[in-house]
Design a protein around this motif. Structure first.
Motif, PDB file in Angstrom:
ATOM      1  N   GLY A  20     100.305  79.641 -23.065  1.00 29.39           N
ATOM      2  CA  GLY A  20     101.607  79.258 -23.594  1.00 29.39           C
ATOM      3  C   GLY A  20     102.720  79.911 -22.716  1.00 29.39           C
ATOM      4  N   LYS A  21     102.181  80.728 -21.839  1.00 28.14           N
ATOM      5  CA  LYS A  21     103.448  80.935 -20.674  1.00 28.14           C
ATOM      6  C   LYS A  21     103.720  80.260 -19.866  1.00 28.14           C
ATOM      7  N   GLN A  22     102.909  79.070 -19.393  1.00 31.03           N
ATOM      8  CA  GLN A  22     103.354  78.086 -18.654  1.00 31.03           C
ATOM      9  C   GLN A  22     104.341  77.032 -19.243  1.00 31.03           C
ATOM     10  N   GLU A  23     103.806  76.816 -20.525  1.00 29.71           N
ATOM     11  CA  GLU A  23     104.580  76.022 -21.166  1.00 29.71           C
ATOM     12  C   GLU A  23     106.177  76.469 -21.445  1.00 29.71           C
ATOM     13  N   ASN A  24     106.102  77.892 -21.743  1.00 27.24           N
ATOM     14  CA  ASN A  24     107.559  78.246 -21.936  1.00 27.24           C
ATOM     15  C   ASN A  24     108.373  78.410 -20.523  1.00 27.24           C
ATOM     16  N   ILE A  25     107.686  78.530 -19.488  1.00 25.19           N
ATOM     17  CA  ILE A  25     108.531  78.261 -18.192  1.00 25.19           C
ATOM     18  C   ILE A  25     109.024  77.030 -18.106  1.00 25.19           C
ATOM     19  N   GLU A  26     108.008  75.975 -18.147  1.00 25.85           N
ATOM     20  CA  GLU A  26     108.535  74.690 -18.054  1.00 25.85           C
ATOM     21  C   GLU A  26     109.716  74.339 -19.155  1.00 25.85           C
ATOM     22  N   GLU A  27     109.612  74.959 -20.410  1.00 23.93           N
ATOM     23  CA  GLU A  27     110.688  74.585 -21.397  1.00 23.93           C
ATOM     24  C   GLU A  27     112.054  75.258 -20.714  1.00 23.93           C
ATOM     25  N   THR A  28     111.953  76.351 -20.502  1.00 24.81           N
ATOM     26  CA  THR A  28     113.014  77.137 -19.815  1.00 24.81           C
ATOM     27  C   THR A  28     113.652  76.321 -18.674  1.00 24.81           C
ATOM     28  N   LYS A  30     113.529  73.107 -18.066  1.00 24.32           N
ATOM     29  CA  LYS A  30     114.036  71.916 -18.578  1.00 24.32           C
ATOM     30  C   LYS A  30     115.224  72.287 -19.228  1.00 24.32           C
ATOM     31  N   GLU A  31     115.582  73.331 -20.161  1.00 19.50           N
ATOM     32  CA  GLU A  31     116.573  73.795 -20.671  1.00 19.50           C
ATOM     33  C   GLU A  31     117.447  74.041 -19.771  1.00 19.50           C
ATOM     34  N   MET A  32     117.476  74.668 -18.619  1.00 23.55           N
ATOM     35  CA  MET A  32     118.146  75.024 -17.563  1.00 23.55           C
ATOM     36  C   MET A  32     118.996  73.905 -17.076  1.00 23.55           C
ATOM     37  N   ARG A  33     118.009  72.804 -16.706  1.00 25.28           N
ATOM     38  CA  ARG A  33     118.371  71.453 -16.223  1.00 25.28           C
ATOM     39  C   ARG A  33     119.249  70.770 -17.164  1.00 25.28           C
ATOM     40  N   ARG A  34     119.168  70.896 -18.370  1.00 26.31           N
ATOM     41  CA  ARG A  34     120.000  70.250 -19.410  1.00 26.31           C
ATOM     42  C   ARG A  34     121.215  70.792 -19.353  1.00 26.31           C
ATOM     43  N   VAL A  35     121.441  72.052 -19.154  1.00 25.04           N
ATOM     44  CA  VAL A  35     122.591  72.999 -19.154  1.00 25.04           C
ATOM     45  C   VAL A  35     123.493  72.757 -17.877  1.00 25.04           C
TER      46      VAL A  35
END
Length: 124
Positions: A20-28, A30-35
């Motif tokens: 799940g750590k890799q998934e969290n990095i990807e989500e982070t 994505k969120e940074m790109r959205r911001v």
């Protein structure tokens, strides 16, 4: 030796991927790109509004200038009519302007020649 095995176990767990750590990095990410995208869009909309405001101000300025120039045209046309009337009245009184030479061209109308007589006598 138990201590050695504990230290090696903790070292080993750091290098193993945590589920799940890799998934969290990807989500982070994505969120940074959205911001970043949201901020870029805000900045773009702000620039667009500023450009529209500038164009609106320039349009208002040009409208005011247009009104002023139209007034000036009206005044100049009135002045032209006035001076044309003055010229016509002068032509009827001044034989030097109305006289034509043989080739159909007006002779030169110099003040020293045409107005050599006293002004009161000239315009009688």
């Amino acid at each position: 030796m138990a201590q050695d095995s504990d230290s090696s176990d903790s070292g080993y767990s750091r290098h193993q991927p945590v589920p799940g750590k890799q998934e969290n990095i990807e989500e982070t990410k994505k969120e940074m790109r959205r911001v970043k995208n949201r901020l870029a869009a805000q900045k773009s909309r702000l620039r667009q509004m500023q450009k529209a405001d500038t164009l609106h101000q320039e349009s208002e300025h040009l409208e005011r200038e247009n009104v002023a120039l139209r007034k000036e045209i009206t005044l100049l046309n009135e002045e032209l009519k006035y001076f044309s009337a003055v010229l016509r009245s002068h032509e009827s009184l001044c034989p030097a302007l109305c006289a034509r030479s043989e080739d159909g061209v007006h002779p030169t109308h110099s003040l020293s020649q045409a107005h050599s007589i006293a002004p009161a006598q000239h315009h009688l």
